[in-house]
Structures are given as structure tokens and as C-alpha cells.
Motif scaffolding. Structure first.
Motif, short mmCIF file in Angstrom:
data_model
loop_
_atom_site.label_atom_id
_atom_site.label_comp_id
_atom_site.label_asym_id
_atom_site.label_seq_id
_atom_site.Cartn_x
_atom_site.Cartn_y
_atom_site.Cartn_z
N ILE A 148 8.56 -3.85 25.66
CA ILE A 148 9.02 -2.48 25.42
C ILE A 148 8.74 -1.65 26.67
CG2 ILE A 148 8.83 -0.39 24.01
CD1 ILE A 148 7.70 -2.14 21.76
N HIS A 149 9.80 -1.10 27.25
CA HIS A 149 9.64 -0.15 28.36
C HIS A 149 9.51 1.22 27.70
CE1 HIS A 149 9.88 0.68 32.65
NE2 HIS A 149 10.37 1.85 32.26
N THR A 150 8.36 1.86 27.86
CA THR A 150 8.05 3.05 27.06
C THR A 150 8.49 4.37 27.68
OG1 THR A 150 5.81 3.23 27.98
CG2 THR A 150 6.08 1.87 26.00
N ASP A 151 9.12 4.35 28.85
CA ASP A 151 9.62 5.59 29.43
C ASP A 151 10.56 6.27 28.44
OD1 ASP A 151 8.31 4.81 31.71
OD2 ASP A 151 10.06 4.87 33.01
N GLY A 152 10.35 7.55 28.23
CA GLY A 152 11.23 8.32 27.36
C GLY A 152 11.05 8.06 25.88
N LEU A 153 10.09 7.22 25.50
CA LEU A 153 9.86 6.91 24.09
C LEU A 153 8.61 7.65 23.60
CD1 LEU A 153 10.46 3.05 24.00
CD2 LEU A 153 12.09 4.88 23.46
N SER A 154 8.68 8.15 22.40
CA SER A 154 7.51 8.75 21.77
C SER A 154 6.66 7.62 21.18
CB SER A 154 7.94 9.71 20.66
OG SER A 154 8.47 8.98 19.58
N PRO A 155 5.40 7.91 20.82
CA PRO A 155 4.60 6.89 20.13
C PRO A 155 5.28 6.39 18.85
CG PRO A 155 3.17 8.62 20.93
CD PRO A 155 4.59 9.09 21.17
N ASP A 156 5.99 7.28 18.15
CA ASP A 156 6.72 6.87 16.94
C ASP A 156 7.84 5.89 17.29
OD1 ASP A 156 5.20 8.36 15.17
OD2 ASP A 156 6.57 10.08 15.22
#
Length: 169
Positions: A148-156
Motif C-alpha cells: 500500500i502506497h499511503t500518499d494521499g490516503l487517510s488512516p481509514d
């Protein structure tokens, strides 16, 4: 023997039971994980108790990734949902297979760009620091079950991707 008498006799009220031996796990194709038992879509405790008798317990998820990618947050939130999850500080180790020492059934890899890391940490990181972490994590990334590339993603959003992956197994 009651607890007070055990304490006097030196006998522990907890007994060590060694873990069951692991089979020859191929980390490229890790065994599938079933959803946590108490997430079963049942309403009675009797139905849940019967599931506990027939289903396997949730398996071990190890989360690796670069600093500030969201490992701790994902692990905490997976645990809140009933999954057995733990983070591995592989990004700080020169041991390529450190993550394997935790005997995971599934390996999740979280990544983030230098810009996201700088924003989340409130510090000015150099690209060379991120490159070094990517080098340390190369073995884990090659063997991860979920990236998972977490850029732009919220913890949810990150949790949703992880849970969706787990339920679709």
C-alpha cells in the motif's frame, strides 16, 4: 490450589506452552488469513461460540515499511478489529529477513514518498534517507502479500485496503 498458596509454593499459575511448529511456509504465497472470528455476521453468542470451536484463530500479520508510512497506526487499528498484527522496524535494520523472524502468515508493506514523510514528520528528510530505507526493505517488498502506497490516503483508507484484502482471501 488457590492463587495465594501457589505464590507461597513457588508454583506459577501460568504454564508455558511452546508454540506449534510452523510448516515450510513459502512467503511468496503465504497461507490465507480468515477474517477475525468475532466479525462473523451472527447475532447470538451461541453461534459465535460454535465458530470458535470450528474455525482457526486469526493468523499473524506483520507490517513493514518506511518511516511515517503508517505502520503503527495500521497495526493499532487492525488489533482493534481483532486481527493479530505487529510492526517490524525493518527499515532500521541491515538484516534483510528480519521480518521473517516474527513468523508472519501475511506481510503488509507500507510505502510513502519523501514529500509525505516530510509532511507527516514535520522534518526535512533527504531523499538519500528514504533510499536507504527502501534498500533495507527490498527483501520484504519482494515477498509482501499486500503493498500500500499511503500518499494521499487517510488512516481509514489504509485500514479499508487492508481489511478488503483480508476479507477477499
Amino acid at each position: 490450589m488457590n492463587k495465594q498458596n501457589r505464590a507461597r509454593s513457588g508454583e506459577s499459575d501460568h504454564h508455558f506452552v511452546p508454540p506449534t511448529s510452523l510448516d515450510n511456509t513459502d512467503y511468496l504465497h503465504a497461507p490465507l488469513l480468515r477474517p477475525p472470528l468475532y466479525h462473523a455476521r451472527t447475532s447470538s453468542s451461541h453461534q459465535i461460540d460454535s465458530l470458535l470451536d470450528t474455525e482457526q484463530a486469526p493468523r499473524q500479520i506483520v507490517v513493514v515499511g518506511v518511516c511515517s508510512a503508517g505502520k503503527s497506526t495500521l497495526v493499532r487499528r487492525l488489533r482493534e478489529k481483532g486481527y493479530r498484527a505487529r510492526a517490524c522496524a525493518q527499515e532500521h535494520s541491515g538484516v534483510p529477513h528480519l521480518w521473517q523472524r516474527q513468523n508472519p502468515d501475511l506481510l503488509f508493506y507500507l510505502d510513502a514518498s519523501i514529500h509525505t514523510i516530510r509532511r507527516r514528520r514535520g522534518a526535512h528528510w533527504q531523499q538519500s534517507m528514504l533510499d536507504a530505507q527502501h534498500n533495507r526493505l527490498a527483501h520484504a517488498r519482494e515477498h509482501c502479500d499486500l503493498y500500500i502506497h499511503t500518499d494521499g490516503l487517510s488512516p481509514d483508507d489504509v485500514l479499508s485496503k487492508a481489511i478488503t484484502f483480508l476479507w477477499n482471501q
